[in-house]
Design a protein around this motif. Structure first.
Motif, PDB file in Angstrom:
ATOM      1  N   ASP A 167       0.762  -1.165   0.132  1.00  0.00           N
ATOM      2  CA  ASP A 167      -0.050   0.075  -0.084  1.00  0.00           C
ATOM      3  C   ASP A 167       0.768   1.337  -0.064  1.00  0.00           C
ATOM      4  OD1 ASP A 167      -3.194   0.538   0.742  1.00  0.00           O
ATOM      5  OD2 ASP A 167      -1.764   2.261   1.355  1.00  0.00           O
ATOM      6  N   ARG A 168       0.277   2.213  -0.729  1.00  0.00           N
ATOM      7  CA  ARG A 168       1.175   3.598  -0.511  1.00  0.00           C
ATOM      8  C   ARG A 168       1.417   4.332   0.674  1.00  0.00           C
ATOM      9  NH1 ARG A 168      -2.003   7.063  -5.015  1.00  0.00           N
ATOM     10  NH2 ARG A 168      -3.804   6.030  -4.085  1.00  0.00           N
ATOM     11  N   ALA A 169       0.362   3.938   1.514  1.00  0.00           N
ATOM     12  CA  ALA A 169       0.492   4.585   2.828  1.00  0.00           C
ATOM     13  C   ALA A 169       1.896   4.090   3.611  1.00  0.00           C
ATOM     14  CB  ALA A 169      -0.607   4.192   3.597  1.00  0.00           C
ATOM     15  N   PHE A 170       2.374   3.037   3.277  1.00  0.00           N
ATOM     16  CA  PHE A 170       3.804   2.670   3.726  1.00  0.00           C
ATOM     17  C   PHE A 170       4.741   3.645   3.637  1.00  0.00           C
ATOM     18  CE2 PHE A 170       7.903   0.946   3.003  1.00  0.00           C
ATOM     19  CZ  PHE A 170       8.242   0.298   4.057  1.00  0.00           C
ATOM     20  N   GLU A 171       4.706   4.324   2.716  1.00  0.00           N
ATOM     21  CA  GLU A 171       5.881   5.358   2.250  1.00  0.00           C
ATOM     22  C   GLU A 171       5.771   6.479   3.097  1.00  0.00           C
ATOM     23  OE1 GLU A 171       5.205   6.477  -1.872  1.00  0.00           O
ATOM     24  OE2 GLU A 171       6.256   4.522  -2.629  1.00  0.00           O
ATOM     25  N   LEU A 172       4.562   6.966   3.656  1.00  0.00           N
ATOM     26  CA  LEU A 172       4.317   7.744   4.966  1.00  0.00           C
ATOM     27  C   LEU A 172       4.406   7.161   6.301  1.00  0.00           C
ATOM     28  CD1 LEU A 172       1.041   9.449   3.568  1.00  0.00           C
ATOM     29  CD2 LEU A 172       3.689  10.201   2.990  1.00  0.00           C
ATOM     30  N   MET A 216      10.759  -1.049   6.859  1.00  0.00           N
ATOM     31  CA  MET A 216      10.609  -2.486   5.956  1.00  0.00           C
ATOM     32  C   MET A 216       8.821  -2.839   6.214  1.00  0.00           C
ATOM     33  SD  MET A 216      11.687  -5.026   4.192  1.00  0.00           S
ATOM     34  CE  MET A 216      13.618  -4.737   4.551  1.00  0.00           C
ATOM     35  N   PRO A 217       8.417  -2.994   4.939  1.00  0.00           N
ATOM     36  CA  PRO A 217       6.999  -3.399   4.839  1.00  0.00           C
ATOM     37  C   PRO A 217       6.591  -4.774   5.642  1.00  0.00           C
ATOM     38  CG  PRO A 217       7.435  -3.018   2.573  1.00  0.00           C
ATOM     39  CD  PRO A 217       8.883  -3.051   3.450  1.00  0.00           C
ATOM     40  N   THR A 218       5.279  -4.762   6.195  1.00  0.00           N
ATOM     41  CA  THR A 218       4.933  -5.859   6.901  1.00  0.00           C
ATOM     42  C   THR A 218       3.561  -6.442   6.220  1.00  0.00           C
ATOM     43  OG1 THR A 218       3.488  -4.905   8.456  1.00  0.00           O
ATOM     44  CG2 THR A 218       5.770  -4.939   9.127  1.00  0.00           C
ATOM     45  N   ILE A 219       3.160  -7.700   6.710  1.00  0.00           N
ATOM     46  CA  ILE A 219       2.033  -8.179   6.350  1.00  0.00           C
ATOM     47  C   ILE A 219       0.703  -7.302   6.299  1.00  0.00           C
ATOM     48  CG2 ILE A 219       1.144  -9.182   8.323  1.00  0.00           C
ATOM     49  CD1 ILE A 219       1.309 -10.960   5.034  1.00  0.00           C
ATOM     50  N   LYS A 267       5.339 -18.334   4.058  1.00  0.00           N
ATOM     51  CA  LYS A 267       6.428 -17.480   4.296  1.00  0.00           C
ATOM     52  C   LYS A 267       6.242 -16.153   3.617  1.00  0.00           C
ATOM     53  CE  LYS A 267       9.982 -21.297   4.350  1.00  0.00           C
ATOM     54  NZ  LYS A 267       8.957 -22.380   4.109  1.00  0.00           N
ATOM     55  N   ARG A 268       6.762 -15.088   4.133  1.00  0.00           N
ATOM     56  CA  ARG A 268       6.566 -13.572   3.417  1.00  0.00           C
ATOM     57  C   ARG A 268       7.924 -13.001   3.371  1.00  0.00           C
ATOM     58  NH1 ARG A 268       2.926 -13.055   8.280  1.00  0.00           N
ATOM     59  NH2 ARG A 268       1.164 -14.745   7.709  1.00  0.00           N
ATOM     60  N   CYS A 269       8.115 -12.425   2.371  1.00  0.00           N
ATOM     61  CA  CYS A 269       9.587 -11.785   1.844  1.00  0.00           C
ATOM     62  C   CYS A 269       9.192 -10.211   1.611  1.00  0.00           C
ATOM     63  CB  CYS A 269      10.222 -12.365   0.792  1.00  0.00           C
ATOM     64  SG  CYS A 269      10.436 -14.261   1.112  1.00  0.00           S
ATOM     65  N   PHE A 270       9.692  -9.215   2.328  1.00  0.00           N
ATOM     66  CA  PHE A 270       9.356  -7.944   2.039  1.00  0.00           C
ATOM     67  C   PHE A 270      10.929  -7.262   1.677  1.00  0.00           C
ATOM     68  CE2 PHE A 270       6.344  -9.064   5.061  1.00  0.00           C
ATOM     69  CZ  PHE A 270       5.160  -8.958   4.081  1.00  0.00           C
ATOM     70  N   LEU A 271      10.494  -6.357   0.713  1.00  0.00           N
ATOM     71  CA  LEU A 271      11.954  -5.767   0.150  1.00  0.00           C
ATOM     72  C   LEU A 271      11.810  -4.427   0.128  1.00  0.00           C
ATOM     73  CD1 LEU A 271      11.396  -8.385  -2.172  1.00  0.00           C
ATOM     74  CD2 LEU A 271      13.176  -7.628  -3.016  1.00  0.00           C
ATOM     75  N   HIS A 272      13.009  -3.602   0.540  1.00  0.00           N
ATOM     76  CA  HIS A 272      12.890  -2.196   0.700  1.00  0.00           C
ATOM     77  C   HIS A 272      14.223  -1.549   0.720  1.00  0.00           C
ATOM     78  CE1 HIS A 272      10.687   1.865   0.949  1.00  0.00           C
ATOM     79  NE2 HIS A 272      11.630   1.965   2.044  1.00  0.00           N
ATOM     80  N   GLU A 273      14.444  -0.623  -0.239  1.00  0.00           N
ATOM     81  CA  GLU A 273      15.762  -0.068  -0.385  1.00  0.00           C
ATOM     82  C   GLU A 273      16.912  -0.953  -0.384  1.00  0.00           C
ATOM     83  OE1 GLU A 273      15.975   3.130  -0.994  1.00  0.00           O
ATOM     84  OE2 GLU A 273      14.016   3.931  -0.320  1.00  0.00           O
ATOM     85  N   ILE A 290      16.062  -7.112   2.596  1.00  0.00           N
ATOM     86  CA  ILE A 290      15.199  -8.036   2.246  1.00  0.00           C
ATOM     87  C   ILE A 290      14.868  -8.553   3.895  1.00  0.00           C
ATOM     88  CG2 ILE A 290      16.808  -9.837   1.633  1.00  0.00           C
ATOM     89  CD1 ILE A 290      14.646 -11.105   0.078  1.00  0.00           C
ATOM     90  N   GLN A 291      13.508  -8.948   4.074  1.00  0.00           N
ATOM     91  CA  GLN A 291      13.029  -9.654   5.302  1.00  0.00           C
ATOM     92  C   GLN A 291      12.167 -10.917   5.157  1.00  0.00           C
ATOM     93  OE1 GLN A 291      12.132  -7.031   8.653  1.00  0.00           O
ATOM     94  NE2 GLN A 291      10.185  -8.322   8.863  1.00  0.00           N
ATOM     95  N   ILE A 292      12.577 -11.957   5.629  1.00  0.00           N
ATOM     96  CA  ILE A 292      12.090 -13.142   5.488  1.00  0.00           C
ATOM     97  C   ILE A 292      11.119 -13.484   6.802  1.00  0.00           C
ATOM     98  CG2 ILE A 292      12.015 -15.518   4.771  1.00  0.00           C
ATOM     99  CD1 ILE A 292      14.744 -14.716   3.105  1.00  0.00           C
TER     100      ILE A 292
END
Length: 237
Positions: A193-198, A203-206, A222-228, A231-233
Motif C-alpha cells: 500500500d502507498r501509505a507505507f511510504e508515509l 520495511m513493509p509488513t504483512i 512465508k513472507r518476503c518483503f523488500l525495501h531500499e 530483504i526480510q523473510i
C-alpha cells in the motif's frame, strides 16, 4: 560482501566504461569487480550466485508452501520472483512464471538483466502472460505435470481483475490446496500500500499488503518483503 548495485547494473556500468576508455569489456568488468572489493569478475559472479536473496529463499522453501513477496514499485520484487523461478531447475523443480503485468518480451528481458538464461535448460522454464490468468488457468496449465512445480505469479492483486474470475480469497485457497496436493511451491508477488511510504517503518509488513478485496493472509507460509535493497523473510507462526 554486498554489491553496490544489482549485477545487471554493474554489467551496464562495465559496458559504459569500456566504451568511454576504449578498453575490452572483460577488462572493464574486471575493474568494476575490483572496485566492488572482489579479486575479479568471476569472483564477483560466483560470490553473487551464492549470496543472492533468491538462493537463500530457495533453500528455505518446502513442498506445499505459499510464499508472498511484497514491495513498493521499483524495489525488485518482480526480479526476485523471476530469479526464484530460474533457480527452480537447480532444485529439481519445474519453473513457471504467470504474469498479468508484463508481456513475454518484458519477462525475458528481465531474465537477461539478471544474467540468467532459463530457456537453455533441458526442461526450460515456462512463461505465460495470458490475459486469462487466474487460479483455474494456472492449475489447468499444470494438469499434466503438476508435481514439484515452482510457480511465480505476478501479481496477486490482478488475479481477480476480470469479473468472470472467482474472488481473490477463493483463488488463493485453490492455489494453496493445489500446492499441498502436488508438492508444488507457489510464489505470489504483491503490491504494498502507498501509505507505507508515509510510515516511519524501514520495511513493509504483512499489514502493508494492498488488499482491494478481502484475503486471508495467513494462507502464506512465508513472507518476503523488500525495501531500499534490504530483504526480510518472515515465517508464519
Amino acid at each position: 560482501m554486498r554489491l553496490s548495485a544489482p549485477i545487471y547494473k554493474l554489467k551496464r556500468q562495465a559496458k559504459l566504461l569500456a566504451r568511454e576508455r576504449g578498453i575490452r569489456l572483460h577488462e572493464a568488468l574486471h575493474q568494476i569487480a575490483i572496485k566492488e572489493g572482489f579479486k575479479g569478475w568471476s569472483h564477483l559472479a560466483s560470490s553473487y550466485s551464492k549470496a543472492t536473496p533468491a538462493t537463500e529463499i530457495m533453500s528455505q522453501h518446502n513442498s506445499g508452501d505459499m510464499v508472498l513477496i511484497g514491495a513498493r514499485p521499483g524495489h525488485g520484487k518482480t526480479l526476485l520472483g523471476l530469479e526464484l523461478a530460474a533457480l527452480a531447475g537447480k532444485n529439481s523443480r519445474k519453473g513457471h512464471v504467470f504474469s498479468l503485468d508484463y508481456n513475454d518480451a518484458d519477462v525475458w528481458d528481465r531474465f537477461e538483466k539478471l544474467g540468467l538464461d532459463p530457456s537453455g535448460h533441458d526442461d526450460p522454464l515456462v512463461v505465460d502472460t495470458s490475459d486469462h490468468i487466474c487460479a483455474a488457468h494456472i492449475i489447468g496449465r499444470l494438469a499434466n505435470k503438476p508435481d514439484r512445480s515452482f510457480i511465480v505469479v505476478d501479481y496477486l492483486q490482478l488475479l481477480d481483475q476480470r469479473r468472470s474470475n472467482p474472488r481473490l480469497d477463493e483463488q488463493v485457497k485453490s492455489l494453496k490446496k493445489f500446492a499441498i496436493e502436488c508438492g508444488a511451491v507457489v510464489v505470489l508477488i504483491a503490491q504494498i500500500d502507498r501509505a507505507f511510504e508515509l510510515s516511519p517503518s524501514n520495511m513493509p509488513t504483512i499489514a502493508d499488503v494492498r488488499l482491494p478485496n478481502p484475503l486471508d493472509l495467513s494462507l502464506f507460509d512465508k513472507r518476503c518483503f523488500l525495501h531500499e535493497g534490504q530483504i526480510q523473510i518472515d515465517v508464519a507462526a
